[in-house]
Design an enzyme around this catalytic site. Structure first.
Site, PDB file in Angstrom:
ATOM      1  N   GLY A  87       0.829  -1.192   0.000  1.00  0.00           N
ATOM      2  CA  GLY A  87       0.000   0.000   0.000  1.00  0.00           C
ATOM      3  C   GLY A  87       0.864   1.243   0.000  1.00  0.00           C
ATOM      4  O   GLY A  87       2.064   1.201   0.300  1.00  0.00           O
ATOM      5  N   SER A  88       0.261   2.353  -0.351  1.00  0.00           N
ATOM      6  CA  SER A  88       0.973   3.626  -0.338  1.00  0.00           C
ATOM      7  C   SER A  88      -0.001   4.724   0.048  1.00  0.00           C
ATOM      8  O   SER A  88      -1.214   4.597  -0.157  1.00  0.00           O
ATOM      9  CB  SER A  88       1.600   3.923  -1.709  1.00  0.00           C
ATOM     10  OG  SER A  88       0.592   3.989  -2.704  1.00  0.00           O
ATOM     11  N   GLY A  89       0.554   5.788   0.617  1.00  0.00           N
ATOM     12  CA  GLY A  89      -0.285   6.877   1.063  1.00  0.00           C
ATOM     13  C   GLY A  89       0.328   8.219   0.745  1.00  0.00           C
ATOM     14  O   GLY A  89       1.164   8.361  -0.147  1.00  0.00           O
ATOM     15  N   LYS A  92       4.133   7.821   2.688  1.00  0.00           N
ATOM     16  CA  LYS A  92       4.947   6.602   2.769  1.00  0.00           C
ATOM     17  C   LYS A  92       4.436   5.512   1.839  1.00  0.00           C
ATOM     18  O   LYS A  92       3.284   5.540   1.414  1.00  0.00           O
ATOM     19  CB  LYS A  92       4.961   6.091   4.210  1.00  0.00           C
ATOM     20  CG  LYS A  92       5.639   7.027   5.196  1.00  0.00           C
ATOM     21  CD  LYS A  92       5.226   6.726   6.615  1.00  0.00           C
ATOM     22  CE  LYS A  92       3.755   7.013   6.834  1.00  0.00           C
ATOM     23  NZ  LYS A  92       3.341   6.864   8.233  1.00  0.00           N
ATOM     24  N   VAL A  94       4.538   1.115   1.610  1.00  0.00           N
ATOM     25  CA  VAL A  94       4.780  -0.085   2.406  1.00  0.00           C
ATOM     26  C   VAL A  94       4.937  -1.267   1.456  1.00  0.00           C
ATOM     27  O   VAL A  94       4.099  -1.495   0.580  1.00  0.00           O
ATOM     28  CB  VAL A  94       3.631  -0.364   3.394  1.00  0.00           C
ATOM     29  CG1 VAL A  94       3.947  -1.587   4.259  1.00  0.00           C
ATOM     30  CG2 VAL A  94       3.380   0.854   4.274  1.00  0.00           C
ATOM     31  N   LYS A 109       8.440  -0.007   5.587  1.00  0.00           N
ATOM     32  CA  LYS A 109       7.817   1.299   5.346  1.00  0.00           C
ATOM     33  C   LYS A 109       8.905   2.332   5.090  1.00  0.00           C
ATOM     34  O   LYS A 109       9.850   2.464   5.877  1.00  0.00           O
ATOM     35  CB  LYS A 109       6.966   1.698   6.552  1.00  0.00           C
ATOM     36  CG  LYS A 109       6.145   2.957   6.350  1.00  0.00           C
ATOM     37  CD  LYS A 109       5.300   3.279   7.581  1.00  0.00           C
ATOM     38  CE  LYS A 109       4.179   2.313   7.779  1.00  0.00           C
ATOM     39  NZ  LYS A 109       3.219   2.768   8.827  1.00  0.00           N
ATOM     40  N   ASP A 221      -5.351  11.236  12.093  1.00  0.00           N
ATOM     41  CA  ASP A 221      -5.883  10.662  10.860  1.00  0.00           C
ATOM     42  C   ASP A 221      -6.498   9.310  11.187  1.00  0.00           C
ATOM     43  O   ASP A 221      -5.989   8.264  10.817  1.00  0.00           O
ATOM     44  CB  ASP A 221      -4.775  10.526   9.805  1.00  0.00           C
ATOM     45  CG  ASP A 221      -5.317  10.142   8.437  1.00  0.00           C
ATOM     46  OD1 ASP A 221      -6.540  10.289   8.233  1.00  0.00           O
ATOM     47  OD2 ASP A 221      -4.534   9.697   7.589  1.00  0.00           O
TER      48      ASP A 221
END
Length: 442
Positions: A87-89, A92, A94, A109, A221
């Site tokens: 996943g990514s945000g 960052k 991962v 991460k 968040d």
């Protein structure tokens, strides 16, 4: 004693390494590029943001809480094989990785160079290296928090690597235990007992955060995407937006807690802080993102009034986290003890008990929410409760209480439409409706 001393030395080394990297970042913060002599200086606005994050991280490093040992380091990651992006945000990315030498799978991460935070920073300041360093501070903050916060509801930090290779901001990697993304739609299809477990685990996490070694911590968040499932347990995995700061105030009017559909007036304490604002913000977010969806549906009818009280009290913030934990523990006690089944008619007498037999495992009628996709497999407190469930289902003619147990210690009962195909089993009992057995000659 030797083990404790080793842990303290490891924690000290971890803290020293973090502070050393801070010094390196500070040394390079005034320059663009690689921080070499003659490189262009960073824009003033970016410099100020870097310095502010550096101050926040130094303050966190100096706060209370025993940091855990260093754990895995850069050397342990050499030879690790990648398993793709998990996943990514905003800041960052991962990735899954398998450690060499049978060290198992972990989540790595690191700074997301193509993420929105870095891209927006580059658009404002035109300084890619400085922007990556700015993003790296958030990951360093997360490492520092995870070194100090140890709870079953917080993802475990297994180590970190500070390997700049010329760019300190680009060389920060956190090594975390591997979890599966939280899928709310899938959770809604699971048995109520499993959904209650997730909510109970979340409440215990929020209790810990309200009374942590660093003070009351708020998850700024707070979204389901910030959580993962590890061995059936809910864990928060994204801590870079966590804060120990409580809103300052001069009067009560400064302490309104605002959400999209609700606002809550809070008190301004004599210390000039809004009383309990971090705790209450976490609790209301838990209510609106988790409790409302996971708690009420398909709960045992006798427990629904208690669950409604929890929903109403947390939705109105009449409960704090202490009262919420107490309410959840009460529901758990009623459920595990079977006290919620009192004053119900006794229906087991309508069944014949065939001791020393079990039924053949085969696909049968299905019910929702079942622990098995092949048939109707439900958690029960006793054969008496299983008889009541069987009576409520028109297809059910027999049931067997299995040796399988849920996390509460309750057995699983398998409900079936036909009592035929019995096999000898000294430890089992098959319960067959008398109305069904009369036609079978049992």
């Amino acid at each position: 004693m030797a083990a404790a001393g080793g842990t303290r030395r490891g924690a000290l080394l971890a803290l020293l390494a973090l502070l050393a990297l801070l010094a390196l970042l500070a040394l390079r913060a005034g320059h663009g590029g690689e921080g070499r002599a003659g490189s262009p200086r960073l824009p003033p606005g970016l410099l100020e943001e870097l310095r502010q994050r550096q101050r926040d991280l130094r303050r966190l490093a100096a706060e209370g809480g025993q940091a855990e040992g260093a754990g895995l380091g850069c050397g342990d990651l050499r030879g690790a094989t990648g398993g793709g992006v998990l996943g990514s945000g905003f800041t960052k990315v991962v990735q899954r990785a398998a450690l060499p030498g049978g060290g198992g799978a972990v989540a790595l991460k690191s700074v997301h160079g193509a993420g929105r935070e870095v891209r927006q920073c580059e658009q404002r300041y035109g300084a890619p290296a400085g922007c990556r360093r700015l993003a790296a501070y958030k990951l360093l903050k997360e490492v520092a928090l995870l070194q100090r916060l140890r709870h079953p509801g917080i993802v475990q930090l297994r180590g970190h690597c500070l390997d700049g290779g010329g760019d300190a901001g680009a060389g920060v990697t956190a090594v975390l235990e591997l979890g599966a993304p939280l899928e709310m739609i899938q959770l809604l299809q699971t048995p109520w007992e499993e959904r209650f477990k997730i909510c109970l685990g979340l409440v215990k996490l929020l209790f810990y955060l309200a009374h942590s070694p660093l003070g009351s911590i708020v998850l700024l968040d707070f979204q389901p995407r910030q959580f993962v499932m590890v061995d059936g347990n809910l864990k928060v995995t994204d801590m870079d937006d966590a804060s120990t700061e409580e809103l300052s105030c001069k009067e009560d009017n400064d302490c309104t807690l605002d959400f999209p559909a609700k606002s809550f007036p809070l008190k301004c304490s004599s210390a000039g802080k809004c009383e309990g604002i971090n705790e209450k913000k976490n609790l209301f977010n838990a209510y609106r993102y988790f409790f409302t969806y996971l708690l009420p549906h398909s709960a045992p009818p006798a427990l629904q009034p208690f669950l409604s009280d929890i929903l109403n009290a947390t939705g109105d913030l009449r409960y704090g986290i202490n009262e919420t934990v107490t309410a959840f523990e009460k529901v758990l006690h009623l459920y595990k003890s079977g006290l919620y089944l009192q004053k119900r008619p006794l229906l087991l007498k309508e069944y014949i008990a065939l001791k020393g037999f079990r039924t053949v495992e085969a696909e049968d009628y299905k019910c929702w929410p079942s622990y098995s996709h092949l048939g109707c497999l439900l958690s029960v407190h006793s054969p008496e409760e299983a008889a009541a469930i069987c009576n409520s289902q028109s297809q059910c003619q027999s049931f067997i209480v299995t040796q399988q147990r849920t996390w509460t210690g309750r057995p699983l009962a398998s409900f079936q439409s036909s009592p035929t195909d019995l096999l000898p089993d000294a430890n089992a009992v098959v319960y067959i409706k008398r109305s069904a057995s009369s036609g079978k000659g049992l």
